[in-house]
Design a protein around this motif. Structure first.
Motif, PDB file in Angstrom:
ATOM      1  N   LEU A  81       0.854  -1.191   0.000  1.00 43.33           N
ATOM      2  CA  LEU A  81       0.000   0.000   0.000  1.00 43.33           C
ATOM      3  C   LEU A  81       0.885   1.234   0.000  1.00 43.33           C
ATOM      4  O   LEU A  81       1.803   1.349   0.832  1.00 43.33           O
ATOM      5  CB  LEU A  81      -0.927  -0.003   1.215  1.00 43.33           C
ATOM      6  CG  LEU A  81      -1.908  -1.176   1.306  1.00 43.33           C
ATOM      7  CD1 LEU A  81      -2.722  -1.097   2.592  1.00 43.33           C
ATOM      8  CD2 LEU A  81      -2.834  -1.231   0.096  1.00 43.33           C
ATOM      9  N   LEU A  82       0.619   2.133  -0.934  1.00 45.97           N
ATOM     10  CA  LEU A  82       1.432   3.338  -1.093  1.00 45.97           C
ATOM     11  C   LEU A  82       0.530   4.562  -0.970  1.00 45.97           C
ATOM     12  O   LEU A  82      -0.431   4.701  -1.737  1.00 45.97           O
ATOM     13  CB  LEU A  82       2.141   3.348  -2.459  1.00 45.97           C
ATOM     14  CG  LEU A  82       2.919   2.081  -2.846  1.00 45.97           C
ATOM     15  CD1 LEU A  82       2.096   1.218  -3.785  1.00 45.97           C
ATOM     16  CD2 LEU A  82       4.244   2.437  -3.500  1.00 45.97           C
ATOM     17  N   GLU A  83       0.835   5.432  -0.029  1.00 44.62           N
ATOM     18  CA  GLU A  83       0.053   6.653   0.145  1.00 44.62           C
ATOM     19  C   GLU A  83       0.751   7.823  -0.539  1.00 44.62           C
ATOM     20  O   GLU A  83       1.983   7.867  -0.625  1.00 44.62           O
ATOM     21  CB  GLU A  83      -0.137   6.952   1.632  1.00 44.62           C
ATOM     22  CG  GLU A  83      -1.041   5.946   2.336  1.00 44.62           C
ATOM     23  CD  GLU A  83      -1.413   6.394   3.735  1.00 44.62           C
ATOM     24  OE1 GLU A  83      -1.613   7.608   3.953  1.00 44.62           O
ATOM     25  OE2 GLU A  83      -1.484   5.528   4.623  1.00 44.62           O
ATOM     26  N   HIS A  84      -0.074   8.789  -0.991  1.00 43.64           N
ATOM     27  CA  HIS A  84       0.440  10.016  -1.634  1.00 43.64           C
ATOM     28  C   HIS A  84       1.377   9.675  -2.794  1.00 43.64           C
ATOM     29  O   HIS A  84       2.460  10.231  -2.920  1.00 43.64           O
ATOM     30  CB  HIS A  84       1.173  10.902  -0.618  1.00 43.64           C
ATOM     31  CG  HIS A  84       0.395  11.135   0.643  1.00 43.64           C
ATOM     32  ND1 HIS A  84      -0.760  11.880   0.677  1.00 43.64           N
ATOM     33  CD2 HIS A  84       0.601  10.709   1.905  1.00 43.64           C
ATOM     34  CE1 HIS A  84      -1.232  11.904   1.912  1.00 43.64           C
ATOM     35  NE2 HIS A  84      -0.432  11.201   2.685  1.00 43.64           N
ATOM     36  N   MET A  85       0.956   8.752  -3.622  1.00 44.95           N
ATOM     37  CA  MET A  85       1.824   8.240  -4.679  1.00 44.95           C
ATOM     38  C   MET A  85       1.164   8.431  -6.047  1.00 44.95           C
ATOM     39  O   MET A  85      -0.004   8.090  -6.235  1.00 44.95           O
ATOM     40  CB  MET A  85       2.090   6.746  -4.431  1.00 44.95           C
ATOM     41  CG  MET A  85       3.121   6.128  -5.352  1.00 44.95           C
ATOM     42  SD  MET A  85       4.812   6.671  -5.008  1.00 44.95           S
ATOM     43  CE  MET A  85       5.049   6.071  -3.356  1.00 44.95           C
ATOM     44  N   GLN A  86       1.911   8.973  -7.004  1.00 46.61           N
ATOM     45  CA  GLN A  86       1.444   9.099  -8.385  1.00 46.61           C
ATOM     46  C   GLN A  86       1.714   7.779  -9.131  1.00 46.61           C
ATOM     47  O   GLN A  86       2.580   6.990  -8.739  1.00 46.61           O
ATOM     48  CB  GLN A  86       2.170  10.252  -9.085  1.00 46.61           C
ATOM     49  CG  GLN A  86       1.996  11.605  -8.411  1.00 46.61           C
ATOM     50  CD  GLN A  86       0.546  12.069  -8.410  1.00 46.61           C
ATOM     51  OE1 GLN A  86      -0.221  11.739  -9.307  1.00 46.61           O
ATOM     52  NE2 GLN A  86       0.172  12.852  -7.391  1.00 46.61           N
ATOM     53  N   GLU A  87       1.006   7.578 -10.255  1.00 46.96           N
ATOM     54  CA  GLU A  87       1.120   6.311 -10.978  1.00 46.96           C
ATOM     55  C   GLU A  87       2.525   6.081 -11.524  1.00 46.96           C
ATOM     56  O   GLU A  87       3.010   4.953 -11.555  1.00 46.96           O
ATOM     57  CB  GLU A  87       0.093   6.249 -12.118  1.00 46.96           C
ATOM     58  CG  GLU A  87      -1.315   5.950 -11.618  1.00 46.96           C
ATOM     59  CD  GLU A  87      -2.229   5.473 -12.735  1.00 46.96           C
ATOM     60  OE1 GLU A  87      -1.804   4.597 -13.512  1.00 46.96           O
ATOM     61  OE2 GLU A  87      -3.352   5.989 -12.825  1.00 46.96           O
ATOM     62  N   ASP A  88       3.182   7.161 -11.966  1.00 51.62           N
ATOM     63  CA  ASP A  88       4.535   6.975 -12.499  1.00 51.62           C
ATOM     64  C   ASP A  88       5.506   6.530 -11.401  1.00 51.62           C
ATOM     65  O   ASP A  88       6.411   5.733 -11.645  1.00 51.62           O
ATOM     66  CB  ASP A  88       5.025   8.262 -13.172  1.00 51.62           C
ATOM     67  CG  ASP A  88       5.044   9.448 -12.216  1.00 51.62           C
ATOM     68  OD1 ASP A  88       4.226   9.460 -11.272  1.00 51.62           O
ATOM     69  OD2 ASP A  88       5.868  10.362 -12.403  1.00 51.62           O
ATOM     70  N   LYS A  89       5.289   7.019 -10.162  1.00 50.19           N
ATOM     71  CA  LYS A  89       6.130   6.592  -9.040  1.00 50.19           C
ATOM     72  C   LYS A  89       5.863   5.134  -8.705  1.00 50.19           C
ATOM     73  O   LYS A  89       6.774   4.379  -8.363  1.00 50.19           O
ATOM     74  CB  LYS A  89       5.854   7.460  -7.802  1.00 50.19           C
ATOM     75  CG  LYS A  89       6.230   8.917  -7.957  1.00 50.19           C
ATOM     76  CD  LYS A  89       7.735   9.098  -7.979  1.00 50.19           C
ATOM     77  CE  LYS A  89       8.116  10.581  -8.015  1.00 50.19           C
ATOM     78  NZ  LYS A  89       9.568  10.767  -8.106  1.00 50.19           N
ATOM     79  N   MET A  90       4.588   4.753  -8.801  1.00 53.48           N
ATOM     80  CA  MET A  90       4.226   3.363  -8.540  1.00 53.48           C
ATOM     81  C   MET A  90       4.905   2.440  -9.543  1.00 53.48           C
ATOM     82  O   MET A  90       5.419   1.376  -9.193  1.00 53.48           O
ATOM     83  CB  MET A  90       2.705   3.206  -8.590  1.00 53.48           C
ATOM     84  CG  MET A  90       2.196   1.819  -8.210  1.00 53.48           C
ATOM     85  SD  MET A  90       2.096   0.706  -9.616  1.00 53.48           S
ATOM     86  CE  MET A  90       0.802   1.487 -10.577  1.00 53.48           C
ATOM     87  N   ARG A  91       4.925   2.864 -10.820  1.00 53.60           N
ATOM     88  CA  ARG A  91       5.583   2.044 -11.850  1.00 53.60           C
ATOM     89  C   ARG A  91       7.083   1.929 -11.589  1.00 53.60           C
ATOM     90  O   ARG A  91       7.694   0.892 -11.846  1.00 53.60           O
ATOM     91  CB  ARG A  91       5.322   2.635 -13.231  1.00 53.60           C
ATOM     92  CG  ARG A  91       3.923   2.334 -13.763  1.00 53.60           C
ATOM     93  CD  ARG A  91       3.811   2.669 -15.240  1.00 53.60           C
ATOM     94  NE  ARG A  91       3.781   4.117 -15.463  1.00 53.60           N
ATOM     95  CZ  ARG A  91       2.672   4.837 -15.486  1.00 53.60           C
ATOM     96  NH1 ARG A  91       1.491   4.255 -15.307  1.00 53.60           N
ATOM     97  NH2 ARG A  91       2.716   6.134 -15.698  1.00 53.60           N
ATOM     98  N   SER A  92       7.671   2.989 -11.037  1.00 57.46           N
ATOM     99  CA  SER A  92       9.110   2.945 -10.732  1.00 57.46           C
ATOM    100  C   SER A  92       9.398   1.963  -9.591  1.00 57.46           C
ATOM    101  O   SER A  92      10.466   1.340  -9.555  1.00 57.46           O
ATOM    102  CB  SER A  92       9.633   4.338 -10.379  1.00 57.46           C
ATOM    103  OG  SER A  92       9.156   4.756  -9.121  1.00 57.46           O
ATOM    104  N   VAL A  93       8.431   1.815  -8.666  1.00 57.16           N
ATOM    105  CA  VAL A  93       8.576   0.818  -7.591  1.00 57.16           C
ATOM    106  C   VAL A  93       8.630  -0.582  -8.185  1.00 57.16           C
ATOM    107  O   VAL A  93       9.490  -1.397  -7.821  1.00 57.16           O
ATOM    108  CB  VAL A  93       7.403   0.931  -6.580  1.00 57.16           C
ATOM    109  CG1 VAL A  93       7.435  -0.230  -5.575  1.00 57.16           C
ATOM    110  CG2 VAL A  93       7.457   2.259  -5.834  1.00 57.16           C
ATOM    111  N   ILE A  94       7.723  -0.855  -9.124  1.00 58.20           N
ATOM    112  CA  ILE A  94       7.700  -2.165  -9.790  1.00 58.20           C
ATOM    113  C   ILE A  94       8.993  -2.392 -10.569  1.00 58.20           C
ATOM    114  O   ILE A  94       9.586  -3.480 -10.530  1.00 58.20           O
ATOM    115  CB  ILE A  94       6.481  -2.271 -10.728  1.00 58.20           C
ATOM    116  CG1 ILE A  94       5.182  -2.293  -9.929  1.00 58.20           C
ATOM    117  CG2 ILE A  94       6.579  -3.512 -11.599  1.00 58.20           C
ATOM    118  CD1 ILE A  94       5.006  -3.507  -9.053  1.00 58.20           C
ATOM    119  N   SER A  95       9.451  -1.373 -11.287  1.00 57.48           N
ATOM    120  CA  SER A  95      10.685  -1.496 -12.077  1.00 57.48           C
ATOM    121  C   SER A  95      11.879  -1.799 -11.176  1.00 57.48           C
ATOM    122  O   SER A  95      12.730  -2.639 -11.504  1.00 57.48           O
ATOM    123  CB  SER A  95      10.943  -0.204 -12.858  1.00 57.48           C
ATOM    124  OG  SER A  95       9.897   0.045 -13.762  1.00 57.48           O
TER     125      SER A  95
END
Length: 388
Positions: A309-323
Motif C-alpha cells: 500500500l502506497l500513500e500520496h503516490m502518483q502512478e509513475d512513481k508506482m511504476r518505478s517501484v515495480i521497475s
C-alpha cells in the motif's frame, strides 16, 4: 519511617512486576536472538538496581554494619547500573531496528564509543568510594558533588541517541507502527528530574521497570502484527490498516495498492519441499520491504501473494517501484546460489471515492490476472514468430 515504607513499596513493587515480565518474556520471546538477549540484560540491570536500592535503604535505616561506607559503595554502584540499563536499551533498539551485521568494523567501533561513558561512570563510582566525586556521605548527611550530574546527563544522552537511531532506522525497516517513544521517555526523564530536585527521592529504578512493561507489551503487539516468514505485516494487520473508519479518507490521500504474486511457488514446494518454498517466500518478502518507498507498507496477503500500500503516490512513481523490484529480482536470480528463481506477476489499483476495501483488493487481483494473461500471450506470440 515514611521514607522507609515508600522505598520498600516502590522497590518491592518493581521487583514483583519485573518477575512477572521475565516469566512472560521467557514463555513468549525466543532467547536465541541477540535482540532478546539485550532485553534480558535490561531485566537483569533493572533487578540489580531495585535490589540494591532496597538493601541500601534498609541498611541505612537500621544502621547495619558500617552503613556509612556501605551507603557510599552501594549508591555509587547504582549510578553505574542505571547507565548500563540505558546502554542496554540503546543496544536492544539497535538490534531490533536492524543494523547490518554485529561483526562489521563500523558497528564494533560504534559499540566501543557507546560503552565508553558507562566505563567512565564505573571508574568514577570506584573513585567515589575513596574521594567524593558524585557525593559525600557523612553522619547521615548526603551531599551531591558536581560529578553527580554526569549520572543524570549520560543516561539522558543515551535516550536521545536511541530516539535518533529509531527515526533513522524506522524508515529503512518500513515500520508504520511506531514504538511509543513518549511512553518510554516520560517515566525515565520524569524520574531523573525528580531525583535531581529532591535529594532523598528514589524513583529511577521503578521508572525503568515501567519502561520495561511498555517495551514488553509493544514487543507482544509487534510480534502479533508481523509475519515471521516474510518479515512484513500480516493480512489481519492489513485490514486493521484499512480500517472502515479511516477508509473514506484514503481517496483523498491517493492510496494505491500493488498485489504481487510469487510465481511457481507450488512447483518449488513440489520439487524441493516446503522448507525451500518458505525460503523463497522469505526472500521475496525481504526484497519487497527493501525496495518500497518510505511512505509505503507491505503485507503478506496469502501464501504466494503480497500487497503493498502506497500513500500520496502518483502512478509513475508506482511504476518505478515495480521497475526497481524487477531489477532486484533479476540481480537475485543472477547472483544468488539458490535452487529456485524468483518470478512475480502483479496488479495495481487506486482507491477511489466511495470505494470499499474488498472492491479495492478485487481490482488489484483482477489486474494481476490480466497482466499475467497478457504476459503469457506475449510469450506465445514470440514463440509463433520464431523462424522454423
Amino acid at each position: 519511617m515514611l521514607e522507609l515504607l515508600l522505598a520498600l513499596v516502590a522497590n518491592l513493587t518493581g521487583i514483583y512486576i519485573l518477575g512477572i515480565l521475565t516469566w512472560y518474556s521467557v514463555q513468549t520471546f525466543s532467547t536465541r536472538t541477540k535482540e532478546n538477549r539485550y532485553l534480558y540484560v535490561l531485566f537483569g540491570a533493572s533487578f540489580v538496581e531495585l535490589a540494591t536500592h532496597l538493601v541500601t535503604t534498609v541498611v541505612q535505616y537500621y544502621n547495619f554494619f558500617d552503613q556509612q561506607r556501605l551507603g557510599i559503595v552501594m549508591y555509587s554502584f547504582v549510578f553505574t547500573i542505571n547507565a548500563v540499563y540505558i546502554l542496554a536499551w540503546v543496544l536492544y533498539l539497535n538490534e531490533r531496528l536492524g543494523k547490518e551485521t554485529a561483526h562489521d568494523a563500523v558497528y564494533i567501533r560504534q559499540l566501543m564509543l557507546l560503552t565508553a561513558p558507562v566505563i567512565l561512570l564505573l571508574v568514577l563510582s570506584i573513585i567515589n568510594m575513596f574521594v567524593p566525586v558524585y557525593f559525600s556521605y557523612y553522619n547521615m548527611e548526603y551531599v551531591r558533588k558536581p560529578g553527580y550530574y554526569l549520572t543524570l546527563i549520560i543516561p539522558i544522552c543515551y535516550l536521545i541517541y536511541g530516539i535518533i537511531l529509531f527515526f533513522r532506522a524506522k524508515q529503512k525497516k518500513k515500520l508504520y507502527q511506531e514504538l511509543p517513544f513518549v511512553s518510554f521517555i516520560l517515566p525515565v526523564v520524569t524520574a531523573h528530574v525528580l531525583e535531581s530536585l529532591f535529594i532523598h527521592l528514589c524513583v529511577i529504578p521503578l521508572a525503568n521497570t515501567l519502561v520495561l512493561v511498555i517495551l514488553v507489551l509493544m514487543n507482544a503487539k509487534q510480534n502479533a502484527a508481523v509475519d515471521p516468514l516474510s518479515g512484513v505485516y500480516t493480512k489481519s494487520e492489513m485490514f486493521r490498516y484499512l480500517d472502515d473508519e479511516k477508509v473514506q479518507n484514503f481517496a483523498d490521500r491517493k492510496l494505491m495498492g500493488i498485489m504481487i504474486r510469487l510465481e511457481y511457488l507450488k512447483d518449488i514446494q513440489t520439487k524441493y519441499g516446503h522448507r525451500v518454498g518458505d525460503q523463497a517466500v522469505s526472500d521475496l518478502g525481504f526484497l519487497i520491504r527493501s525496495n518500497i518507498p518510505n511512505t509505503s507498507v507491505a503485507f503478506h496477503y496469502a501464501d504466494d501473494a503480497f500487497i503493498v500500500l502506497l500513500e500520496h503516490m502518483q502512478e509513475d512513481k508506482m511504476r518505478s517501484v515495480i521497475s526497481r523490484l524487477k531489477a532486484e529480482l533479476l540481480q537475485f536470480n543472477q547472483k544468488t546460489a539458490t535452487v529456485y528463481e524468483l518470478h512475480i506477476s502483479y496488479g495495481s489499483s487506486v482507491f477511489r471515492e466511495n470505494d470499499t476495501v474488498d472492491r479495492f483488493i478485487d481490482r488489484m487481483e483482477k489486474r494481476l490476472i490480466e497482466n499475467k494473461k497478457g504476459k503469457m500471450k506475449a510469450v506465445e506470440d514470440a514463440e509463433l514468430l520464431k523462424p522454423e
